[in-house]
Design a protein around this motif. Sequence first.
Motif, short mmCIF file in Angstrom:
data_model
loop_
_atom_site.label_atom_id
_atom_site.label_comp_id
_atom_site.label_asym_id
_atom_site.label_seq_id
_atom_site.Cartn_x
_atom_site.Cartn_y
_atom_site.Cartn_z
N THR A 197 31.95 52.01 45.48
CA THR A 197 32.11 50.73 46.18
C THR A 197 32.25 49.59 45.18
OG1 THR A 197 30.85 51.59 48.04
CG2 THR A 197 31.14 49.20 47.93
N ALA A 198 31.42 49.58 44.14
CA ALA A 198 31.49 48.52 43.13
C ALA A 198 32.85 48.56 42.42
CB ALA A 198 30.35 48.64 42.14
N ASP A 199 33.32 49.76 42.07
CA ASP A 199 34.63 49.87 41.42
C ASP A 199 35.75 49.39 42.33
OD1 ASP A 199 33.77 50.78 38.93
OD2 ASP A 199 33.89 52.89 39.51
N ALA A 200 35.65 49.68 43.62
CA ALA A 200 36.68 49.22 44.56
C ALA A 200 36.70 47.69 44.62
CB ALA A 200 36.43 49.81 45.94
N ILE A 201 35.55 47.07 44.56
CA ILE A 201 35.49 45.61 44.56
C ILE A 201 36.08 45.06 43.26
CG2 ILE A 201 33.92 43.62 44.56
CD1 ILE A 201 32.12 45.37 46.46
N MET A 246 25.73 51.62 45.05
CA MET A 246 27.00 50.87 45.01
C MET A 246 27.89 51.42 43.90
SD MET A 246 27.37 48.38 47.28
CE MET A 246 28.47 47.22 46.49
N GLU A 247 27.32 51.75 42.76
CA GLU A 247 28.08 52.30 41.64
C GLU A 247 28.49 53.74 41.91
OE1 GLU A 247 29.32 50.72 39.14
OE2 GLU A 247 28.21 48.85 39.19
N ALA A 248 27.55 54.57 42.36
CA ALA A 248 27.80 56.01 42.53
C ALA A 248 28.84 56.30 43.61
CB ALA A 248 26.49 56.73 42.87
N THR A 249 28.90 55.47 44.64
CA THR A 249 29.85 55.70 45.74
C THR A 249 31.23 55.14 45.45
OG1 THR A 249 29.19 53.66 46.86
CG2 THR A 249 28.01 55.70 47.49
N MET A 289 34.77 46.35 52.83
CA MET A 289 33.69 46.62 51.88
C MET A 289 32.42 45.83 52.22
SD MET A 289 35.67 46.96 48.29
CE MET A 289 37.34 46.50 48.71
N MET A 290 32.59 44.71 52.88
CA MET A 290 31.41 43.91 53.24
C MET A 290 30.52 44.66 54.23
SD MET A 290 31.40 41.38 51.28
CE MET A 290 30.00 40.54 51.98
N ALA A 291 31.13 45.45 55.12
CA ALA A 291 30.33 46.25 56.06
C ALA A 291 29.53 47.30 55.31
CB ALA A 291 31.24 46.91 57.10
N LYS A 292 30.12 47.91 54.29
CA LYS A 292 29.41 48.90 53.48
C LYS A 292 28.25 48.25 52.73
CE LYS A 292 28.67 52.80 51.32
NZ LYS A 292 28.01 53.89 51.99
N ILE A 293 28.49 47.08 52.16
CA ILE A 293 27.44 46.35 51.46
C ILE A 293 26.30 46.01 52.41
CG2 ILE A 293 26.87 44.23 50.22
CD1 ILE A 293 29.80 44.31 49.16
N ALA A 294 26.63 45.51 53.60
CA ALA A 294 25.61 45.16 54.59
C ALA A 294 24.81 46.40 55.01
CB ALA A 294 26.25 44.49 55.79
#
Length: 110
Positions: free
Chosen positions: A28-32, A23-26, A73-78
Motif C-alpha cells: 500500500t505504501a509503495d502504491a501511494i 502498510m509496507e508489507a502489503t 487507497m484511503m479506504a485501505k488506510i482507514a
Amino acid sequence: MAITMNLYYTGADGAARKFAEEMEATGTADAIRAREGNLCYRYFQPLDDPETVLLIDAWRDQAALDEHHASSMMAKIAELRDKYDLHMRAERYLSDDAGVPAHDQAFLRE
C-alpha cells in the motif's frame, strides 16, 4: 508549492508500528509512493515515544493531495487504522520553493 503532512499515528502495545509495517508489507505504501504528485511517503518512529509512528507525506500540490484523498487507497488506510485502533494528529507545511537559504546551508552536511 509542495505540501508536506506530518501524520502522527499513536496506539498501544506496538500497534502504530504494526500498522506501518502492514502498510509496507502489503504494498500500500509503495502504491501511494507511485502516485502522480507524491514526493515522499516514509514512516519514522520517535526515539522517545515507542507507541507513535510519524508519517512524512509530501505532495507536489493540493490537487495531487486531493486525488490521493479521493483514491481507493484511503479506504485501505482507514481500515488499517481501525484494525490497530490508532489515533492521529496532523501538521501541515507548505514549501516556498526557494530551497534552503544560504545562511542555513552552513549548518548542513551532505
